[in-house]
Every structure is written in C-alpha cells, then in structure tokens.
Design an enzyme around this catalytic site. Structure first.
Site, PDB file in Angstrom:
ATOM      1  N   LYS A  51       0.853  -1.186   0.000  1.00 41.24           N
ATOM      2  CA  LYS A  51       0.000   0.000   0.000  1.00 41.24           C
ATOM      3  C   LYS A  51       0.887   1.233   0.000  1.00 41.24           C
ATOM      4  O   LYS A  51       1.776   1.366   0.851  1.00 41.24           O
ATOM      5  CB  LYS A  51      -0.904   0.008   1.254  1.00 41.24           C
ATOM      6  CG  LYS A  51      -1.960   1.108   1.194  1.00 41.24           C
ATOM      7  CD  LYS A  51      -3.137   0.683   0.353  1.00 41.24           C
ATOM      8  CE  LYS A  51      -4.062   1.837   0.040  1.00 41.24           C
ATOM      9  NZ  LYS A  51      -3.567   2.702  -1.065  1.00 41.24           N
ATOM     10  N   GLN A  81       7.172   3.788   3.931  1.00 44.12           N
ATOM     11  CA  GLN A  81       5.784   3.336   3.937  1.00 44.12           C
ATOM     12  C   GLN A  81       5.598   2.067   4.758  1.00 44.12           C
ATOM     13  O   GLN A  81       4.543   1.857   5.365  1.00 44.12           O
ATOM     14  CB  GLN A  81       5.311   3.099   2.505  1.00 44.12           C
ATOM     15  CG  GLN A  81       3.808   3.150   2.315  1.00 44.12           C
ATOM     16  CD  GLN A  81       3.247   4.564   2.309  1.00 44.12           C
ATOM     17  OE1 GLN A  81       3.819   5.453   1.701  1.00 44.12           O
ATOM     18  NE2 GLN A  81       2.139   4.775   2.987  1.00 44.12           N
ATOM     19  N   LYS A  87       5.323   3.450   8.355  1.00 45.54           N
ATOM     20  CA  LYS A  87       4.129   4.271   8.487  1.00 45.54           C
ATOM     21  C   LYS A  87       2.880   3.391   8.541  1.00 45.54           C
ATOM     22  O   LYS A  87       2.010   3.562   9.404  1.00 45.54           O
ATOM     23  CB  LYS A  87       4.021   5.234   7.300  1.00 45.54           C
ATOM     24  CG  LYS A  87       2.826   6.167   7.357  1.00 45.54           C
ATOM     25  CD  LYS A  87       2.646   6.927   6.060  1.00 45.54           C
ATOM     26  CE  LYS A  87       3.858   7.734   5.698  1.00 45.54           C
ATOM     27  NZ  LYS A  87       3.621   8.598   4.517  1.00 45.54           N
ATOM     28  N   LYS A 102       5.500   1.745  -3.014  1.00 49.22           N
ATOM     29  CA  LYS A 102       5.428   3.092  -3.585  1.00 49.22           C
ATOM     30  C   LYS A 102       5.728   3.008  -5.074  1.00 49.22           C
ATOM     31  O   LYS A 102       6.344   2.044  -5.531  1.00 49.22           O
ATOM     32  CB  LYS A 102       6.448   4.017  -2.902  1.00 49.22           C
ATOM     33  CG  LYS A 102       6.074   5.493  -2.954  1.00 49.22           C
ATOM     34  CD  LYS A 102       4.965   5.844  -1.976  1.00 49.22           C
ATOM     35  CE  LYS A 102       4.644   7.335  -2.021  1.00 49.22           C
ATOM     36  NZ  LYS A 102       3.621   7.718  -1.031  1.00 49.22           N
ATOM     37  N   GLY A 148      -2.869   7.960  -4.631  1.00 46.73           N
ATOM     38  CA  GLY A 148      -2.253   9.149  -5.192  1.00 46.73           C
ATOM     39  C   GLY A 148      -1.110   9.647  -4.330  1.00 46.73           C
ATOM     40  O   GLY A 148      -0.900   9.212  -3.201  1.00 46.73           O
ATOM     41  N   ASP A 149      -0.363  10.591  -4.886  1.00 44.11           N
ATOM     42  CA  ASP A 149       0.719  11.279  -4.188  1.00 44.11           C
ATOM     43  C   ASP A 149       0.925  12.583  -4.954  1.00 44.11           C
ATOM     44  O   ASP A 149       0.009  13.036  -5.652  1.00 44.11           O
ATOM     45  CB  ASP A 149       1.989  10.406  -4.168  1.00 44.11           C
ATOM     46  CG  ASP A 149       3.045  10.901  -3.191  1.00 44.11           C
ATOM     47  OD1 ASP A 149       2.928  10.613  -1.988  1.00 44.11           O
ATOM     48  OD2 ASP A 149       3.990  11.587  -3.618  1.00 44.11           O
ATOM     49  N   THR A 196      -4.567  13.336   5.071  1.00 47.17           N
ATOM     50  CA  THR A 196      -3.166  13.536   5.459  1.00 47.17           C
ATOM     51  C   THR A 196      -2.988  14.861   6.194  1.00 47.17           C
ATOM     52  O   THR A 196      -2.327  14.927   7.235  1.00 47.17           O
ATOM     53  CB  THR A 196      -2.252  13.481   4.226  1.00 47.17           C
ATOM     54  OG1 THR A 196      -2.501  12.273   3.499  1.00 47.17           O
ATOM     55  CG2 THR A 196      -0.792  13.513   4.642  1.00 47.17           C
ATOM     56  N   ASN A 208      -2.938  19.154  -1.645  1.00 47.72           N
ATOM     57  CA  ASN A 208      -3.961  18.629  -0.730  1.00 47.72           C
ATOM     58  C   ASN A 208      -3.520  18.640   0.722  1.00 47.72           C
ATOM     59  O   ASN A 208      -4.280  19.035   1.615  1.00 47.72           O
ATOM     60  CB  ASN A 208      -4.332  17.191  -1.124  1.00 47.72           C
ATOM     61  CG  ASN A 208      -5.477  17.145  -2.109  1.00 47.72           C
ATOM     62  OD1 ASN A 208      -6.050  18.175  -2.462  1.00 47.72           O
ATOM     63  ND2 ASN A 208      -5.810  15.955  -2.549  1.00 47.72           N
ATOM     64  N   SER A 253      -6.941   5.549   3.364  1.00 44.51           N
ATOM     65  CA  SER A 253      -6.942   4.701   2.170  1.00 44.51           C
ATOM     66  C   SER A 253      -7.376   3.284   2.535  1.00 44.51           C
ATOM     67  O   SER A 253      -8.139   2.644   1.803  1.00 44.51           O
ATOM     68  CB  SER A 253      -5.555   4.668   1.536  1.00 44.51           C
ATOM     69  OG  SER A 253      -5.323   5.814   0.748  1.00 44.51           O
TER      70      SER A 253
END
Length: 450
Positions: free
Chosen positions: A89, A110, A113, A125, A164-165, A208, A239, A382
């Site tokens: 993820k 990630q 996290k 990622k 997304g990123d 976020t 965002n 997410s």
C-alpha cells in the site's frame, strides 16, 4: 552497532547512488539500536537485511503521444517493498524528480508508516518522472493509460493497492482505474483515492493534512497545551497543505504561510484559504496571483530564498507543518524556527526535514512529529476506503473522520509509550521507529524466511 553499519555499507554497494534511500534507512536503523542490542532474535533472522531489500522492484518505460503527435518516453516505477502485514500500500508520484532513490525511500518509509496505523497493510510506492503541469487532460489520460498498460499486471485489491501522491489526484486515479478495468475486465478496489462517484471515501482528500494537525494537537495535549491561538507556518499548497490549514483554522489556530514551486506566501493576518483553494484546486495558478486580492500579503519568489534553507520557515510562529516534499527543512531552517519561538513541528510530507534539522529539534526538546507517524492519516484512510469497497458500503464523513482521529491518537500513544519504554520519553522518532519495526519484524519471524 557493527550490525547496522555493515548493513548500511552493504546497501550502498548493492544500491549505488541512491542518497534519499540511504538517508531514510540510516534514520530508521540508527534509532533501532536500543531494541537490537537486547534481542539477538532479530539479528539471527536477518530482519534488517531483509527489510532494506524490496521484495520486488518493477521499472518500465512509459511511451505516450502529446497533443501535437510527438512521442515521449518516461520511466515508471513500482517498488513492492514489504507485504508482511498485508497487501502493498502506497501512492504513485508523478513528478520530474522521481527516480529509483526517491521511490525506494518512500517505499521504505511506507513499511513503518503503515505498520504504525495498526491496520493490515504492507509497504510500497511507485510513480514516474512525468510532469503533469501544463499538460492537457488528453495528454494526462494517454500517459496514465500507458503507465497502466504495465502496472495492471502487478496490482489488485489483495496484492498491491496504489493511491495518489504528488502529481496524482482523483483525475489521474480515474484515468488509471479506467484502463485497469479495460485490461482486466474487473471492477474492484485496486486503487484508493477514487472519486466519490465510484467507490471513493469521504475524508480521503483531507486525511493527510487533517491527520498531521490531529497528531500535533495530541502532542500539545500531552503537555497540557493546544493549538488554540497558535500561529503556524505551513509549506506546500497541495492537498496536504490545504487541508492542514483548514483543520488548523477549525481548531482555532492561524496558518500564516504556504508555498508552491515558484515561491512562498506570507500573510500576517492569516492565509485566505478559500482563495488558495481557488488558485490551486481550480485555476492551478501560482501563489503570486494571491497578491492581486491581498496586496498586504508578501510573496517571496524562489530565486530569493536564503542559500541555506527556505523562506517559508523564516517567520516567527508557534508551530510548523512541512507539507511539501522531502528535505525541504534544513538545519539552518530548524535553528531559525527554534530562535523564532517554534515549539512544535508536525510533518505532513515524507521526510521533509534533513537529518541535521531533526537533530536540532531533538536537542531543543520541542514537540516533533516525524512524517511516518504524523502523516499516516492519508494511508490509514486509504485502508478505510479499501474496507468500504470490500464490504460494498459507504461511510459518512463523520464516521471516517472519527476513525481517523482515533487512528492518529493510537499512533501518538504507541510512539510516546515506546519512547518512554526505551528511556527516551518525548522522542517520537525513536518511539515510532521501534514500535513500527517491532510489529513488522515479529510478523516476519512468524512467517518464516520468505
């Protein structure tokens, strides 16, 4: 420890010229010394060596045609780093700076996290060195479809679920999901960050930024303080930054800066959030245009930034929220923040502070929320989107926001308690890294050598 240093040295040989990746690995591994010193089991099972090597690295070309008929070729990536706790993820980033080092650092972060959220998700990622700025919808659609022509083979709701990123929002997710559906014949939860019209989750866009502010408030509450009345520096204008500013206003704080790729905006009386949303979510214009409406504000072009840091951190304030990109806050920036009275830093971006800046924060003993803890709200929401997709339900804004607040509280409590357990109360870098590592490492041991 020789074990840690030899692992890092070996990594630099097998993955040459990946500075951002080395930085992320060193920051995590050096803080793990207290737990590695007292447990031979992790060394016996080669946990560190296995953690720093991705399970799978996918690199591919992405050919596409622009509106004038010219052919372009970009490089695409998906790093499936660790699936011990669940499906890979992590987001997709479309930006000219993307390379293997950037994607590997993001994927490595990630893992930890996602572990901190307590949810069943692994770390991954991806992205491409494609710049969506200035491109038409048709060009972006063709790029996304070409990108997905390779990516579709590797993703799915129980294997790898991208989101997304930077440079990837609901528009890009829509184009990629449409191509995924065409190629696979399936309509499933292979992506998060989708439009609310077809399987997306409320609060995902805000998560976020909201999460970084919730985390900051929990840090202050621990010291019998709050964000009420605080003046805050925020970087970025995407965002994360926009919704961090929105939540700051809701909690009684005042954001006085934000920034974009061309410069920094400073508004002493408080950023006009509605205008920033209009400029960035609608017109996609430079923040310099803000002065047309608010001539009392100040705009510092990027060419005028200090040579040792960034203008956004050079104003007096109580708290700072780095929400733009990696290594945007230097040692000189950190020293200036402390000198100007900053008592809190909560990271909305991934690894936005350099190692030297982090050392300044820890030495000053201010409240410091590292990115893997403070910005985990996005990936947590997410996973809540994945849960809604799997159960074919749609939760209300209040339900999702309530779950987000609880997840951020759990992350703070876990990191804080772990820091205290290892004799460094208040050091959330150490607490977050050890807590996340312990969860992943113990699961890896139980699953055998895979």
């Amino acid at each position: 420890m020789n074990y840690i240093h030899s692992t890092i040295a070996q990594l630099k040989q097998t993955s040459p010229a990946q500075c951002e990746f080395y930085q992320a690995v060193e920051e995590v591994l050096e803080s793990l010394e207290p737990i590695l010193e007292n447990s031979a089991e992790y060394q016996k099972n080669a946990i560190i060596q296995r953690l720093v090597e991705p399970e799978r690295q996918i690199m591919f070309r992405v050919p596409w045609v622009d509106d004038e008929g010219n052919i372009h070729v970009n490089k695409g990536y998906r790093i499936e780093f660790n699936s011990t706790l669940g499906p890979y993820k992590g987001g997709l980033r479309f930006h000219p700076s993307v390379n293997a080092s950037i994607i590997k650092f993001l994927g490595f972060e990630q893992i930890f996290k996602n572990a901190l959220t307590g949810l069943p998700i692994g770390g991954g990622k991806g992205g491409a060195n494609f710049d969506p700025k200035g491109r038409s919808d048709g060009e972006i659609m063709r790029f996304c479809q070409s990108f997905m022509n390779e990516m579709y083979r590797h993703i799915g709701p129980t294997t790898d679920v991208p989101a997304g990123d930077i440079g990837v929002g609901a528009r890009e997710i829509g184009y990629m999901f449409g191509q995924y559906k065409r190629l696979t014949g399936r309509y499933d939860g292979a992506f998060t960050g989708k439009s609310l019209a077809w399987g997306g989750s409320l609060v995902r866009k805000e998560a976020t930024g909201y999460g970084a502010v919730y985390f900051a408030n929990y840090m202050l509450q621990e010291a019998n303080n709050s964000l009420q009345g605080k003046r805050c520096l925020v970087s970025g204008a995407g965002n994360v930054a926009i919704y961090a500013m929105e939540k700051l206003y809701q909690l009684g704080a005042t954001p006085i800066t934000c920034s974009d790729s061309t410069g920094t905006l400073y508004h002493e009386s408080g950023v006009d959030l509605a205008l920033v949303k209009q400029l960035k979510e609608g017109a996609r214009a430079s923040l310099a245009v803000y002065l047309d409406t608010h001539p009392d504000a100040q705009y510092i072009p990027k060419v005028d930034y200090p040579c040792d840091g960034h203008a956004v951190w050079r104003f007096a304030a109580d708290a700072a929220f780095p929400c733009a990109t990696q290594n945007e806050l230097t040692q000189a920036d950190a020293e200036m923040l402390i000198e100007n009275g900053c008592i809190l830093v909560s990271e909305g971006a991934n690894m936005p502070s350099t190692k030297e800046a982090i050392d300044v924060f820890l030495a000053a003993k201010i409240a410091y929320g590292p990115g893997k803890a403070a910005n985990a709200g996005g990936v947590a929401t997410s996973q809540l989107e994945m849960a809604q997709n799997a159960s074919m339900q749609s939760w209300t804004f209040e339900e999702v926001d309530s779950k987000l607040q609880q997840i951020m509280k759990n992350i703070f409590d876990t990191a804080s308690c772990t820091a205290t357990e290892f004799g460094q109360p208040g050091n959330l870098v150490l607490g977050a890294n050890i807590a996340a590592f312990r969860r992943v490492a113990d699961a890896m041991i139980e699953q055998g050598v895979v």
